[in-house]
Every structure is written in C-alpha cells, then in structure tokens.
Design an enzyme around this catalytic site. Structure first.
Site, PDB file in Angstrom:
ATOM      1  N   ASP A  12       0.880  -1.168   0.000  1.00 36.57           N
ATOM      2  CA  ASP A  12       0.000   0.000   0.000  1.00 36.57           C
ATOM      3  C   ASP A  12       0.917   1.218   0.000  1.00 36.57           C
ATOM      4  O   ASP A  12       1.662   1.431   0.960  1.00 36.57           O
ATOM      5  CB  ASP A  12      -0.873  -0.040   1.263  1.00 36.57           C
ATOM      6  CG  ASP A  12      -1.726   1.209   1.428  1.00 36.57           C
ATOM      7  OD1 ASP A  12      -1.535   2.179   0.668  1.00 36.57           O
ATOM      8  OD2 ASP A  12      -2.572   1.210   2.338  1.00 36.57           O
TER       9      ASP A  12
ATOM     10  N   TYR B  85       0.716   0.394  14.899  1.00 36.39           N
ATOM     11  CA  TYR B  85      -0.169   0.163  13.753  1.00 36.39           C
ATOM     12  C   TYR B  85       0.167   1.106  12.615  1.00 36.39           C
ATOM     13  O   TYR B  85       0.208   2.314  12.781  1.00 36.39           O
ATOM     14  CB  TYR B  85      -1.632   0.366  14.150  1.00 36.39           C
ATOM     15  CG  TYR B  85      -2.576  -0.013  13.026  1.00 36.39           C
ATOM     16  CD1 TYR B  85      -2.593  -1.312  12.561  1.00 36.39           C
ATOM     17  CD2 TYR B  85      -3.410   0.919  12.436  1.00 36.39           C
ATOM     18  CE1 TYR B  85      -3.433  -1.686  11.528  1.00 36.39           C
ATOM     19  CE2 TYR B  85      -4.262   0.559  11.404  1.00 36.39           C
ATOM     20  CZ  TYR B  85      -4.266  -0.742  10.959  1.00 36.39           C
ATOM     21  OH  TYR B  85      -5.104  -1.106   9.937  1.00 36.39           O
TER      22      TYR B  85
ATOM     23  N   LYS C 271      -3.087  -2.518   7.928  1.00 34.72           N
ATOM     24  CA  LYS C 271      -3.198  -3.975   8.049  1.00 34.72           C
ATOM     25  C   LYS C 271      -2.282  -4.619   7.001  1.00 34.72           C
ATOM     26  O   LYS C 271      -1.875  -3.980   6.040  1.00 34.72           O
ATOM     27  CB  LYS C 271      -4.670  -4.351   7.837  1.00 34.72           C
ATOM     28  CG  LYS C 271      -5.123  -5.583   8.577  1.00 34.72           C
ATOM     29  CD  LYS C 271      -5.136  -5.443  10.075  1.00 34.72           C
ATOM     30  CE  LYS C 271      -5.422  -6.741  10.791  1.00 34.72           C
ATOM     31  NZ  LYS C 271      -5.042  -6.681  12.205  1.00 34.72           N
TER      32      LYS C 271
HETATM   33  C1  F6R Z   1      -7.515  -0.359   8.042  1.00 36.70           C
HETATM   34  C2  F6R Z   1      -7.273   1.001   7.560  1.00 36.70           C
HETATM   35  C3  F6R Z   1      -8.256   2.057   7.904  1.00 36.70           C
HETATM   36  C4  F6R Z   1      -7.640   3.088   8.840  1.00 36.70           C
HETATM   37  C5  F6R Z   1      -8.665   4.186   9.185  1.00 36.70           C
HETATM   38  C6  F6R Z   1      -8.043   5.318   9.984  1.00 36.70           C
HETATM   39  O1  F6R Z   1      -6.437  -1.195   7.730  1.00 36.70           O
HETATM   40  O2  F6R Z   1      -6.299   1.273   6.914  1.00 36.70           O
HETATM   41  O3  F6R Z   1      -9.435   1.540   8.432  1.00 36.70           O
HETATM   42  O4  F6R Z   1      -7.209   2.467  10.010  1.00 36.70           O
HETATM   43  O5  F6R Z   1      -9.160   4.764   8.004  1.00 36.70           O
HETATM   44  O6  F6R Z   1      -6.908   5.719   9.300  1.00 36.70           O
HETATM   45  P1  F6R Z   1      -5.920   6.840   9.819  1.00 36.70           P
HETATM   46  O7  F6R Z   1      -5.511   6.456  11.235  1.00 36.70           O
HETATM   47  O8  F6R Z   1      -4.804   6.801   8.826  1.00 36.70           O
HETATM   48  O9  F6R Z   1      -6.722   8.108   9.759  1.00 36.70           O
HETATM   49 MG    MG Z   2      -3.951   1.767   3.543  1.00 40.13          MG
HETATM   50 MG    MG Z   3      -4.584  -2.306   2.202  1.00 37.24          MG
END
Ligand code: F6R
Ligand code: MG
Ligand code: MG
Length: 370
Positions: free
Chosen positions: A11, A231, A234
């Site tokens: 990604d 984190y 994923k």
């Molecule tokens: C799951 C994912 C999304 C982000 C969510 C918050 O793998 O990538 O669900 O966790 O959109 O994203 P941030 O913390 O980047 O605003």
């Molecule tokens: Mg992503």
């Molecule tokens: Mg992804």
C-alpha cells in the site's frame, strides 16, 4: 524450464482515504515494470490492485528471494509513492517502513509470496490478493481447500491425493527469527487445527504436496505491526496457489471462500467481519471494508503470462457477496462489544489501552460488610 513467480504487494497511498490507488500510480508501476522487462530482468509482469494495495506479479528465472527482483519491486513502490505524494493522496508510502533497501522486501513492509517451479506442459495457478485483514485470512481457505474432502474432492477421487499435503506454518509473533512448524495431513491433522485456529498468531506460509514434494501454494506472512512496532495499516496478504492435475482443481481451491469466513481486519484493523470475494479492481468502502479478496487465474508458459480470468466475477459469487454483507452487518450491529472488536492483544490503535490505564483509578476495593 524453471520459472519463478514473484508476487510482491504494498500500500503506497490511495484516493479518498484507504480506498484504492490512483490510475497515475498504476500507470507508473506498469511503466517501471515494462522497463525491467525490456532490460531482460523480468520475462513478464502484471500490475493489479485490490482495495488500496498494488500487487506486482513478476515472472523471471532468478529464483525466490532474488535481490534484483526485490529491489525492482521496492523501486516500483518508491515510484508509486512519489506519484501518490505529488497527488496529495492519503497514506503515501504507507507500507515502505524502512528508509534504505537492504536486499529483500521481507521485514521492510511490502508482502511477498514467491514460488520457483519447473513448468508443467500446462501451468495454471491462482493469485489471491486480500485487503483489510492479516495473513491469517488464508488459514481457513488454504487448509480446507487442500486437506478437507468437502472441498478438495480429489482427496477421495484422485488416486495420488491420498498422501495428503504438508503445511509450513509460521509463528508470526516471533519477531526474532522465522519460526516455522512443518506438519502434514493426514497424520498431524488435529495438531495443525490446534495452530490454525489462531490465525493472528499462526499463519500458513506454504503448502507442499506429500506425493511429489512440489510446492503447491505460498502466502505472504508479514505482520506490519511487528515490523513497525505500532499500527501502520493492516498486512493485506497475497498468495499463489498452483492448481489442477497433481494439485487441487481451481474450483476446489475457490470452494472454501464460499463460506465468507469471519476474519480480523476492516476498519482500523480492529474488527471482525466476513471476507467478501470480489472482482478484480474492487475498492474499499463500507466501514473501511469489508475485508475483500480477489482471485485471478493465469497460465504461464516459458515465463509468459496469459490474460487473467477474474475468478470471483461469476454469478455464483453474487450470492456469496450478499451473504458476506449480511454476516458483516450482523456483526457490526454489535458495535464494539465482545467478539465484534479485536481482543486486547490485537487492537491496532492504542486508544483503549491508554484509556484503561486512566480508568484504573476509577476502581476502589469495596469493604466487606461486617
Ligand atoms: C484499516 C485502515 C483504515 C484506517 C482508518 C483510519 O487497515 O487502513 O481503516 O485504520 O481509516 O486511518 P488513519 O488512522 O490513517 O486516519
Ligand atoms: Mg492503507
Ligand atoms: Mg490495504
């Protein structure tokens, strides 16, 4: 001829949130891969996306873990990151967790699944790519597709299949070194089940056919959390599965996906939802999900790839997609309670853990009544 299939994904940024890479990123990746083909490093290449992940399927003769091929993948993702930054896309370079390339993408963020094979006269295989989930998403469909006659009817009907398959299972929580258990069905059936029941901890890395010693399947096993220590998205794994003749048929390998099994992933990597089998080029939407998986069937001959057959683009899977939506909605109705949200050790954001520390002060020990 010995051909290597290298499937490397990352990604490196997406449009609208964590939804899909831009057309400009995909065009850049294809251009970069085409240059490697004209230089003779690659025989063939396909660039696809599933949700916000770009997958590079590359064919060559250099074997697995080849530094030149891994550098090419890394450099391709550096280029797509540059495009993502220039377009102001979200999460640009998200999965490139190290500054400098050091010989292999493993441990650096991108996921890789590679297989070196002596080409059969006809060499069919399936490329799976999943988004918004961990590598354990393949435990159920790979184990059932190879080891269970409910799905792999060849175990009963094909003379050579009775010898079963061997599973290499990685303990993905061991961050010191690759820790792998090798166990075979039918002998170790229940022991394998004991490990695979915890797909966030024990993950199928590869499947080998007992009768021939041939590798039948490989999956990426990276856990981004374990690389970055926090984190960062994923893992969104990929897998290659060889099919037909001495292996399960393509349909047998697809069969377990009809369950739309529950997995951990989806929004903030912290929710249990049903995996939806989707068409190529599907995006992420509801609740930053649902968790999706695509399946592309190919044949390869002298390293040259055919066009892909989009295996989940068939009316049968429409009903499975509806079922997956219903199963996900049913779980989502439960919000954050119990199994709807990840357990403490798998929560991908720190909010709950931090808050619980503060909430400790709210608890007072009650005096016993005299
Ligand atoms: C799951 C994912 C999304 C982000 C969510 C918050 O793998 O990538 O669900 O966790 O959109 O994203 P941030 O913390 O980047 O605003
Ligand atoms: Mg992503
Ligand atoms: Mg992804």
């Amino acid at each position: 001829m010995k051909t290597t299939l290298s499937l490397i994904k990352a990604d490196t940024g997406s449009v609208g949130g964590h939804n899909r890479p831009s057309e400009a990123m995909l065009a850049k990746a294809r251009e970069f891969q085409a240059q490697a083909m004209s230089k003779g490093l690659l025989i063939d290449s396909r660039v696809t996306f599933t949700g916000d992940d770009i997958a590079l399927l590359m064919t060559h003769t250099k074997g697995v873990d080849n530094p030149d091929i891994h550098k090419l993948a890394w450099d391709t993702f550096i280029e797509t990151t540059k495009i993502a930054k220039s377009q102001g896309l979200y999460g640009a370079g998200q999965d490139l967790l190290k500054d400098a390339f050091s010989g292999n993408v493993r441990g650096m963020g991108p996921g890789s699944a590679e297989i070196e094979l002596e080409e059969r006269p006809a060499e069919p295989f399936v490329v799976f790519a999943a988004d918004k989930c961990g590598p354990g998403v393949f435990n159920y469909p790979l184990f059932e597709g190879f080891a269970n006659p409910y799905h792999n009817a060849g175990l009963l009907l094909a003379p050579d299949f009775g010898a079963g398959f061997t599973f290499n299972i990685m303990d993905v929580n061991n961050t010191e070194a690759d820790s792998v258990a090798t166990m075979a069905v039918p002998a170790d059936y229940y022991d394998i089940c004991t490990l695979l029941r915890d797909p966030n901890h024990y993950v199928i890395e590869s499947v080998v056919e007992n009768a021939t010693g041939l590798t039948a399947a490989v999956a990426s096993t990276s856990r981004l959390h374990n690389i970055a220590g926090k984190y960062v998205g994923k893992d969104d794994p990929v897998a290659i599965v060889r099919t037909q003749k001495q292996f399960p048929s393509t349909g047998e390998i697809l069969s377990p996906w009809a369950l739309a099994h529950y997995t951990l992933g989806d929004n903030r990597g912290s929710h249990h939802v049903a995996v939806m089998p989707v068409k190529q080029g599907s995006i992420i939407s509801y609740f930053d999900g649902p968790t999706i998986v695509s399946a592309a069937g190919y044949c390869v001959h002298e390293g040259k790839l055919t066009e892909a057959v989009d295996l989940f683009d068939q009316p049968f899977w429409d009903i499975i997609r509806n079922k997956a939506s219903e199963k996900t909605l049913e779980m989502r109705r439960q919000g954050f309670y119990g199994p709807a949200m990840a357990g403490m050790d798998e929560l991908e954001y720190t909010g709950v853990v931090e808050n619980l520390k503060k909430l400790k002060d709210k608890f007072a020990i009650r005096e016993h009544k005299k």
